[in-house]
Design a protein around this motif. Sequence first.
Motif, PDB file in Angstrom:
ATOM      1  N   GLU A 191     -30.998   5.208 -41.306  1.00 43.85           N
ATOM      2  CA  GLU A 191     -31.947   6.162 -41.873  1.00 43.85           C
ATOM      3  C   GLU A 191     -31.248   7.176 -42.767  1.00 43.85           C
ATOM      4  O   GLU A 191     -31.764   7.544 -43.834  1.00 43.85           O
ATOM      5  CB  GLU A 191     -32.709   6.863 -40.747  1.00 43.85           C
ATOM      6  CG  GLU A 191     -33.681   5.941 -40.015  1.00 43.85           C
ATOM      7  CD  GLU A 191     -34.289   6.577 -38.788  1.00 43.85           C
ATOM      8  OE1 GLU A 191     -35.298   6.045 -38.291  1.00 43.85           O
ATOM      9  OE2 GLU A 191     -33.750   7.602 -38.306  1.00 43.85           O
ATOM     10  N   HIS A 194     -30.174   5.361 -45.994  1.00 48.19           N
ATOM     11  CA  HIS A 194     -31.338   5.068 -46.827  1.00 48.19           C
ATOM     12  C   HIS A 194     -31.836   6.336 -47.525  1.00 48.19           C
ATOM     13  O   HIS A 194     -32.163   6.310 -48.725  1.00 48.19           O
ATOM     14  CB  HIS A 194     -32.449   4.470 -45.966  1.00 48.19           C
ATOM     15  CG  HIS A 194     -33.686   4.129 -46.733  1.00 48.19           C
ATOM     16  ND1 HIS A 194     -33.781   3.026 -47.548  1.00 48.19           N
ATOM     17  CD2 HIS A 194     -34.892   4.756 -46.803  1.00 48.19           C
ATOM     18  CE1 HIS A 194     -34.973   2.975 -48.093  1.00 48.19           C
ATOM     19  NE2 HIS A 194     -35.674   4.015 -47.666  1.00 48.19           N
ATOM     20  N   ARG A 199     -28.374   1.241 -50.270  1.00 41.56           N
ATOM     21  CA  ARG A 199     -29.119   0.027 -49.978  1.00 41.56           C
ATOM     22  C   ARG A 199     -28.147  -1.045 -49.512  1.00 41.56           C
ATOM     23  O   ARG A 199     -26.986  -1.066 -49.910  1.00 41.56           O
ATOM     24  CB  ARG A 199     -29.881  -0.443 -51.222  1.00 41.56           C
ATOM     25  CG  ARG A 199     -30.917   0.561 -51.735  1.00 41.56           C
ATOM     26  CD  ARG A 199     -32.022   0.789 -50.731  1.00 41.56           C
ATOM     27  NE  ARG A 199     -33.037   1.725 -51.215  1.00 41.56           N
ATOM     28  CZ  ARG A 199     -33.047   3.027 -50.936  1.00 41.56           C
ATOM     29  NH1 ARG A 199     -32.079   3.558 -50.185  1.00 41.56           N
ATOM     30  NH2 ARG A 199     -34.006   3.800 -51.394  1.00 41.56           N
ATOM     31  N   LEU A 247     -30.689  -1.056 -42.422  1.00 38.92           N
ATOM     32  CA  LEU A 247     -30.700  -0.496 -43.775  1.00 38.92           C
ATOM     33  C   LEU A 247     -31.339  -1.476 -44.754  1.00 38.92           C
ATOM     34  O   LEU A 247     -32.101  -1.074 -45.645  1.00 38.92           O
ATOM     35  CB  LEU A 247     -29.269  -0.177 -44.210  1.00 38.92           C
ATOM     36  CG  LEU A 247     -29.101   0.431 -45.609  1.00 38.92           C
ATOM     37  CD1 LEU A 247     -29.873   1.740 -45.732  1.00 38.92           C
ATOM     38  CD2 LEU A 247     -27.617   0.647 -45.916  1.00 38.92           C
ATOM     39  N   LEU A 250     -35.088  -1.277 -44.253  1.00 43.57           N
ATOM     40  CA  LEU A 250     -35.640  -0.042 -44.800  1.00 43.57           C
ATOM     41  C   LEU A 250     -35.781  -0.130 -46.325  1.00 43.57           C
ATOM     42  O   LEU A 250     -36.744   0.370 -46.905  1.00 43.57           O
ATOM     43  CB  LEU A 250     -34.752   1.153 -44.433  1.00 43.57           C
ATOM     44  CG  LEU A 250     -34.826   1.639 -43.005  1.00 43.57           C
ATOM     45  CD1 LEU A 250     -33.761   2.692 -42.736  1.00 43.57           C
ATOM     46  CD2 LEU A 250     -36.213   2.205 -42.693  1.00 43.57           C
ATOM     47  N   GLY A 251     -34.833  -0.802 -46.968  1.00 42.93           N
ATOM     48  CA  GLY A 251     -34.877  -0.956 -48.411  1.00 42.93           C
ATOM     49  C   GLY A 251     -36.005  -1.846 -48.875  1.00 42.93           C
ATOM     50  O   GLY A 251     -36.348  -1.856 -50.072  1.00 42.93           O
TER      51      GLY A 251
END
Length: 256
Positions: A191, A194, A199, A247, A250-251
Amino acid sequence: MSARPGLSACIITLNEADRIDDCLDSLAFCDEIVVVDSGSTDGTRERAVAKGARVIERAFDGYRSQKDFAVKAAAHDWVLCLDADERVTPRLSESIERARATGFADCAGYRFARLSDYFGAPLRHGNAYPDRVMRLFDRRRGGWRGGREIHEHASVDGRVATLDGDLQHLSYRSMSDQLARLERYARMMAEHMHANGRRASIANIVVNPFWRFFRGYVLRLGFLDGWRGLVYAYVKTNYVRQKFIKLWLLGRGGRI
């Protein structure tokens, strides 16, 4: 010879009743012990008070922020920061006292090796040791800086010297404890990365964990710690893999 400075020990806690006594006992040479507790329900605060610590209750808003608060609450400018699962060994306390007798000379901070106990024996090789940390410093010249709340570290403006002796680290209560903690750390790191524009790629998911294992277990001789070295290297490798998978998700708008 310079005047002997006062020294405050700073600790943050949450439900550490089974470990806080030994931690505080190892800090008996300090002039003050400050414990910042974030809502313990197991008697941690009471045990700390009984050991002579000054206990402050504060809601937890991040590891770095909590430690920074403890440092600012200390009575003395020179501070020694520990976690509840760490102990100052006799050799390290002697090194600290020798440095303090000189007024901490011309240093702004001091680092020392951290020796982790892993399921009954210390890890003396690999990525686990010497794992030098800078925990003794002049708060007027530094502290727990930056915006990262996980894997936080202190820094200072000025010379940093290395002291003899180890900081003993009783790292995990069980394998389940380690896995749960590392999963939480992986999420927090993903988190943070990000939010700062980082990325992940498929290469990160594949190569970074492999390199972490190879560097620690082979290049840094982690295999000399026997089965503990193998388990430690493998679990830490999985942490790196989790971090980059989270990660990567999240991207792409995924939930972690």
